[in-house]
Design an enzyme around this catalytic site. Structure first.
Site, PDB file in Angstrom:
ATOM      1  N   ASP A 150     -11.213  -5.796   6.563  1.00 34.71           N
ATOM      2  CA  ASP A 150      -9.998  -5.116   5.701  1.00 34.71           C
ATOM      3  C   ASP A 150     -10.453  -3.925   4.836  1.00 34.71           C
ATOM      4  OD1 ASP A 150      -6.864  -4.038   6.154  1.00 34.71           O
ATOM      5  OD2 ASP A 150      -7.292  -4.848   3.960  1.00 34.71           O
ATOM      6  N   LYS A 210      -5.750   2.941   7.693  1.00 33.60           N
ATOM      7  CA  LYS A 210      -7.001   2.546   7.600  1.00 33.60           C
ATOM      8  C   LYS A 210      -6.794   1.164   7.841  1.00 33.60           C
ATOM      9  CE  LYS A 210      -8.192  -0.397   4.329  1.00 33.60           C
ATOM     10  NZ  LYS A 210      -8.907  -1.874   4.077  1.00 33.60           N
ATOM     11  N   SER A 231      11.278   0.256   8.021  1.00 35.31           N
ATOM     12  CA  SER A 231      10.875  -0.901   7.512  1.00 35.31           C
ATOM     13  C   SER A 231      11.686  -2.322   7.590  1.00 35.31           C
ATOM     14  CB  SER A 231      10.095  -0.992   5.984  1.00 35.31           C
ATOM     15  OG  SER A 231      10.140  -2.272   5.215  1.00 35.31           O
ATOM     16  N   ARG A 232      11.123  -3.365   7.903  1.00 40.39           N
ATOM     17  CA  ARG A 232      11.903  -4.036   8.684  1.00 40.39           C
ATOM     18  C   ARG A 232      12.770  -5.151   7.217  1.00 40.39           C
ATOM     19  NH1 ARG A 232       8.488  -8.164  11.892  1.00 40.39           N
ATOM     20  NH2 ARG A 232       6.894  -7.342   9.814  1.00 40.39           N
ATOM     21  N   ILE A 282       0.838  -0.711  -0.134  1.00 46.11           N
ATOM     22  CA  ILE A 282       0.172  -0.208  -0.392  1.00 46.11           C
ATOM     23  C   ILE A 282       0.678   1.639   0.344  1.00 46.11           C
ATOM     24  CG2 ILE A 282      -0.250   0.690   2.266  1.00 46.11           C
ATOM     25  CD1 ILE A 282      -2.605   0.992  -0.439  1.00 46.11           C
TER      26      ILE A 282
END
Length: 310
Positions: free
Chosen positions: A168, A90, A36-37, A14
């Site tokens: 979701d 969201k 970010s991992r 996303i």
């Protein structure tokens, strides 16, 4: 004002598909970092965690959290306590209590908090709200069906507690109807279908009504193949309105009345820039509350196991 120095946390699908292009097109923002991992972004500072990003870049003004909802509360709290403006993908959190706590924290923080609902910024949503405002609504039906393997390939978190499963995507529909209907509505009953190997539902049927007993129903499915269905049908005393393609088209009595290019995430970031400039927050939990009610009241049915490969 100088551009808002912003960092993205969680550089997944996303973020790459929507957040990065929206930020690149908005002169109010300057993307300076990502955390970010498993990913990095060329041309900006990259970190493994939000904590590392905040420590290394005190000049950061804002963060946009694109991580799964189950970890978002701790990240948002950390950013707010550091005085940053915070934008939440969201759903804004895994529970209502988490989001309400963040909203209270934002009241005493120098930073703004924005709980986003991107589908409310679809081009036909506001015209639909205006059209419905002067009419009596007789019936509402939501049909929200998409293919989880297309939109969340290999993402097991969506089937765990807090991942929400079919809700979701379906919370997008709830975010639209809570924005366009003139009265609050309430869940009376529902059925939630849980795959035998998952902790979140893959389909649901919900039955709501408002204070005037208007029937509002929802048919939700996370296994639809082929063309996807994101439609809302509303019968009124002066004709029938349909929002199609996730709110990008508005029909009245089967005649196209409004259509425009999709600008949902650009709209979100324009709104976030306004909130940052005013040091205000925008936190609406109505769509998440309806999801919580569905888990509270819905009858649970066990269905066949779900596997990513089909």
């Amino acid at each position: 004002m100088p551009p808002i120095k912003i960092g993205i946390v969680g550089l997944g699908k996303i973020a790459r598909d929507q957040h990065l292009p929206a930020l690149a097109a908005n002169p109010d923002f300057d993307l300076v970092a990502v955390a970010s991992r498993n990913a990095s972004q060329e041309g900006v500072a990259s970190f493994a965690t939000l904590e590392e990003m905040l420590e290394a870049m005190p000049e950061l003004d804002a963060v946009s959290l694109c991580t799964p909802p189950t970890v978002r509360y701790g990240q948002a709290r950390q950013a707010l306590r550091a005085g940053k403006h915070v934008m939440l993908e969201k759903p804004p959190g895994a529970t209502l209590s988490e989001v309400e706590d963040l909203a209270q924290l934002a009241e005493s923080s120098p930073g703004s908090l924005f709980a986003t609902w991107h589908s409310r910024y679809a081009p036909a949503v506001e015209p639909a709200r205006q059209w419905l405002a002067s009419r009596r609504i007789r019936k509402v039906h939501i049909e929200w069906k998409e293919d989880v393997r297309v939109w969340h390939p290999g993402q097991r978190w969506i089937w765990e507690p807090g991942g929400m499963g079919v809700f979701d995507p379906a919370i997008n529909a709830l975010s639209i109807v809570t924005a366009i209907l003139p009265r609050r509505f309430f869940l009376h009953e529902g059925t939630l279908q849980f795959p035998e190997n998952c902790q979140a539902p893959i389909a649901a049927n919900l039955y709501f009504s408002d204070s005037q007993d208007t029937p509002i129903t929802a048919d939700l499915d996370f296994l639809q193949t082929g063309p996807q269905t994101w439609d809302i049908h509303i019968e009124t005393d002066e004709g029938n309105l349909a929002l199609r393609k996730g709110g990008s088209q508005m029909f009245v009595d089967d005649q196209l009345e409004h259509e425009a290019p999709e600008q949902e995430y650009p709209g979100l970031y324009a709104r976030f820039a306004e909130l940052v400039a005013r040091r205000e927050s925008d936190v609406d939990v109505a769509p998440l509350r309806h999801v919580a009610d569905a888990f509270l009241l819905g009858r649970r049915e066990t269905v066949a196991a779900f596997h990513d490969e089909g």
